[in-house]
Enzyme design. Structure first.
Site, mmCIF file in Angstrom:
data_model
loop_
_atom_site.group_PDB
_atom_site.id
_atom_site.type_symbol
_atom_site.label_atom_id
_atom_site.label_comp_id
_atom_site.label_asym_id
_atom_site.label_seq_id
_atom_site.Cartn_x
_atom_site.Cartn_y
_atom_site.Cartn_z
ATOM 1 N N CYS A 109 23.608 35.433 38.562
ATOM 2 C CA CYS A 109 24.204 34.107 38.395
ATOM 3 C C CYS A 109 23.578 33.384 37.194
ATOM 4 C CB CYS A 109 23.994 33.309 39.673
ATOM 5 S SG CYS A 109 24.497 31.600 39.528
ATOM 6 N N ASP A 152 26.334 21.164 28.673
ATOM 7 C CA ASP A 152 27.282 22.283 28.725
ATOM 8 C C ASP A 152 27.287 22.990 27.369
ATOM 9 O OD1 ASP A 152 30.017 22.888 30.685
ATOM 10 O OD2 ASP A 152 29.955 23.747 28.656
ATOM 11 N N HIS A 168 20.942 28.613 44.994
ATOM 12 C CA HIS A 168 22.279 29.165 44.771
ATOM 13 C C HIS A 168 23.208 28.797 45.915
ATOM 14 C CE1 HIS A 168 25.311 31.812 43.082
ATOM 15 N NE2 HIS A 168 25.542 32.242 44.309
ATOM 16 N N HIS A 203 28.420 23.212 40.756
ATOM 17 C CA HIS A 203 28.013 22.386 39.616
ATOM 18 C C HIS A 203 28.948 21.203 39.466
ATOM 19 C CE1 HIS A 203 30.756 25.526 38.106
ATOM 20 N NE2 HIS A 203 31.215 24.595 37.277
HETATM 21 P P1 5GP Z 1 33.602 25.652 35.512
HETATM 22 O O1 5GP Z 1 34.862 26.012 34.770
HETATM 23 O O2 5GP Z 1 33.077 26.804 36.338
HETATM 24 O O3 5GP Z 1 33.739 24.381 36.308
HETATM 25 O O4 5GP Z 1 32.544 25.306 34.399
HETATM 26 C C1 5GP Z 1 31.478 26.100 34.029
HETATM 27 C C2 5GP Z 1 30.869 25.475 32.784
HETATM 28 O O5 5GP Z 1 29.655 26.128 32.518
HETATM 29 C C3 5GP Z 1 31.747 25.594 31.530
HETATM 30 O O6 5GP Z 1 32.049 24.292 31.041
HETATM 31 C C4 5GP Z 1 30.871 26.400 30.574
HETATM 32 O O7 5GP Z 1 30.988 25.958 29.243
HETATM 33 C C5 5GP Z 1 29.472 26.193 31.133
HETATM 34 N N1 5GP Z 1 28.570 27.317 30.899
HETATM 35 C C6 5GP Z 1 28.808 28.629 31.174
HETATM 36 N N2 5GP Z 1 27.738 29.382 30.844
HETATM 37 C C7 5GP Z 1 26.795 28.523 30.352
HETATM 38 C C8 5GP Z 1 25.478 28.722 29.843
HETATM 39 O O8 5GP Z 1 24.949 29.836 29.780
HETATM 40 N N3 5GP Z 1 24.814 27.608 29.422
HETATM 41 C C9 5GP Z 1 25.359 26.345 29.494
HETATM 42 N N4 5GP Z 1 24.602 25.319 29.045
HETATM 43 N N5 5GP Z 1 26.613 26.136 29.972
HETATM 44 C C10 5GP Z 1 27.312 27.201 30.393
HETATM 45 ZN ZN ZN Z 2 23.323 30.735 41.234
#
Ligand code: 5GP
Ligand code: ZN
Length: 115
Positions: free
Chosen positions: A7, A33, A49, A101
């Site tokens: 994860c 983000d 988690h 999140h």
């Molecule tokens: P979801 O679409 O699941 O609600 O949003 C996940 C968010 O996590 C996305 O906006 C994506 O840009 C962000 N994200 C994914 N991987 C990483 C990472 O490794 N680092 C950071 N800072 N943000 C991440």
């Molecule tokens: Zn996790």
């Protein structure tokens, strides 16, 4: 609940992946983000988690209070007391990271509705 071995957000909370952390306490961590869609785009997560809202129950719901206490403090400063808090769960909502999140979006007038 066991930690997700693969994860991304568990790795962030364990400092195994670099990111721009703006706040942290014993239960939560908040960071920028990697792909911002607003001038301020933060993610607030529990360190433990939890895959999604569907795994929140009586035994672990206290984390939600802490998350929102911290969102309140952080967004009142960084978003000038005007922000949108978004929590995507499951396929239809396009949840891409399976670790609970909350997006904190601000710093500009946002569009609505989302679809
Ligand atoms: P979801 O679409 O699941 O609600 O949003 C996940 C968010 O996590 C996305 O906006 C994506 O840009 C962000 N994200 C994914 N991987 C990483 C990472 O490794 N680092 C950071 N800072 N943000 C991440
Ligand atoms: Zn996790």
């Amino acid at each position: 609940m066991s930690e997700g071995m693969d994860c991304t957000f568990c790795k962030i909370s364990q400092k195994k992946i670099d990111c721009d952390i703006i706040f942290e306490d014993n239960l939560t961590i908040c960071f920028r983000d990697i792909n911002p869609v607003a001038p301020v785009h933060l993610l607030m997560i529990p360190k433990v988690h939890i895959p999604s809202v569907f795994e929140i129950g009586r035994d672990n719901s206290a984390i939600i209070s802490r998350i929102f206490e911290n969102i309140s403090k952080i967004s009142s400063i960084l978003c000038n007391r005007s922000c949108r808090i978004v929590n995507n769960n499951g396929i239809d909502a396009l949840q891409t990271v399976k670790h609970l999140h909350f997006h904190i979006l601000g710093g500009a007038r946002l569009g609505w509705p989302p679809c």
